[in-house]
Design a protein around this motif. Structure first.
Motif, mmCIF file in Angstrom:
data_model
loop_
_atom_site.group_PDB
_atom_site.id
_atom_site.type_symbol
_atom_site.label_atom_id
_atom_site.label_comp_id
_atom_site.label_asym_id
_atom_site.label_seq_id
_atom_site.Cartn_x
_atom_site.Cartn_y
_atom_site.Cartn_z
ATOM 1 N N LEU A 131 29.664 77.140 80.574
ATOM 2 C CA LEU A 131 30.021 76.687 79.038
ATOM 3 C C LEU A 131 31.275 76.450 78.952
ATOM 4 N N ASP A 132 31.724 75.548 78.219
ATOM 5 C CA ASP A 132 33.003 75.441 77.669
ATOM 6 C C ASP A 132 32.808 76.032 76.019
ATOM 7 N N LEU A 133 33.478 77.232 75.773
ATOM 8 C CA LEU A 133 33.115 77.881 74.702
ATOM 9 C C LEU A 133 33.773 77.004 73.487
ATOM 10 N N GLY A 134 34.800 76.340 73.637
ATOM 11 C CA GLY A 134 35.177 75.273 72.488
ATOM 12 C C GLY A 134 34.458 74.481 72.191
ATOM 13 N N THR A 135 33.801 73.769 72.942
ATOM 14 C CA THR A 135 33.104 72.631 72.546
ATOM 15 C C THR A 135 31.393 72.888 72.516
ATOM 16 N N MET A 175 50.599 79.356 73.880
ATOM 17 C CA MET A 175 49.595 78.569 73.949
ATOM 18 C C MET A 175 48.197 79.307 74.359
ATOM 19 N N ARG A 176 47.244 79.257 74.000
ATOM 20 C CA ARG A 176 45.946 79.827 74.184
ATOM 21 C C ARG A 176 45.172 79.179 75.345
ATOM 22 N N ARG A 177 44.686 79.819 76.202
ATOM 23 C CA ARG A 177 44.073 78.891 77.375
ATOM 24 C C ARG A 177 42.747 78.756 76.809
ATOM 25 N N PRO A 178 42.081 77.408 76.980
ATOM 26 C CA PRO A 178 40.600 77.423 76.547
ATOM 27 C C PRO A 178 39.794 78.328 77.549
ATOM 28 N N LEU A 179 38.356 78.598 76.800
ATOM 29 C CA LEU A 179 37.412 79.657 77.732
ATOM 30 C C LEU A 179 36.202 78.857 77.907
ATOM 31 N N ARG A 180 35.918 79.588 79.235
ATOM 32 C CA ARG A 180 34.607 79.103 79.833
ATOM 33 C C ARG A 180 33.743 80.205 79.892
ATOM 34 N N ALA A 181 32.479 80.305 79.793
ATOM 35 C CA ALA A 181 31.396 81.230 80.181
ATOM 36 C C ALA A 181 30.630 81.029 81.255
ATOM 37 N N ALA A 182 30.308 81.772 81.808
ATOM 38 C CA ALA A 182 29.258 81.560 82.746
ATOM 39 C C ALA A 182 28.127 82.528 83.031
#
Length: 91
Positions: free
Chosen positions: A26-30, A1-8
């Motif tokens: 930022l939530d890179l998925g949404t 399972m891939r972990r969701p990504l955030r960027a700062a």
């Protein structure tokens, strides 16, 4: 399972009274802003406040990507990520 990504990242905004610093997560998925903080300084609390907001608004255990800047590599940010089972990722 891939972990969701955030960027700062941090933006520097010139104003008539000096610089304003905006830290955003930022939530890179949404592509939604999930954490942010503004200060008139670049001390550690700026990134911690934005990251804390992001953690409170989303589930823990995500991958958090940022640059290798001193604020993101600092002990307090890394400790907060570890405490929430988040994985730091730095370019």
């Amino acid at each position: 399972m891939r972990r969701p990504l955030r960027a700062a990242d941090i933006s520097y905004i010139p104003t008539g009274e000096g610089w304003l610093y905006l830290a955003v997560v930022l939530d890179l998925g949404t592509r939604k802003v999930v954490g942010w903080a503004m200060r008139d300084h670049l001390r550690q609390e700026l990134t911690i406040a934005a990251l804390t907001m992001a953690i409170q608004r989303q589930r823990p255990g995500l991958i958090d990507h940022s640059d290798r800047g001193s604020r993101y590599a600092a002990h307090h940010d890394q400790k907060l990520l570890k405490a929430t089972s988040s994985v730091p990722s730095m370019s």
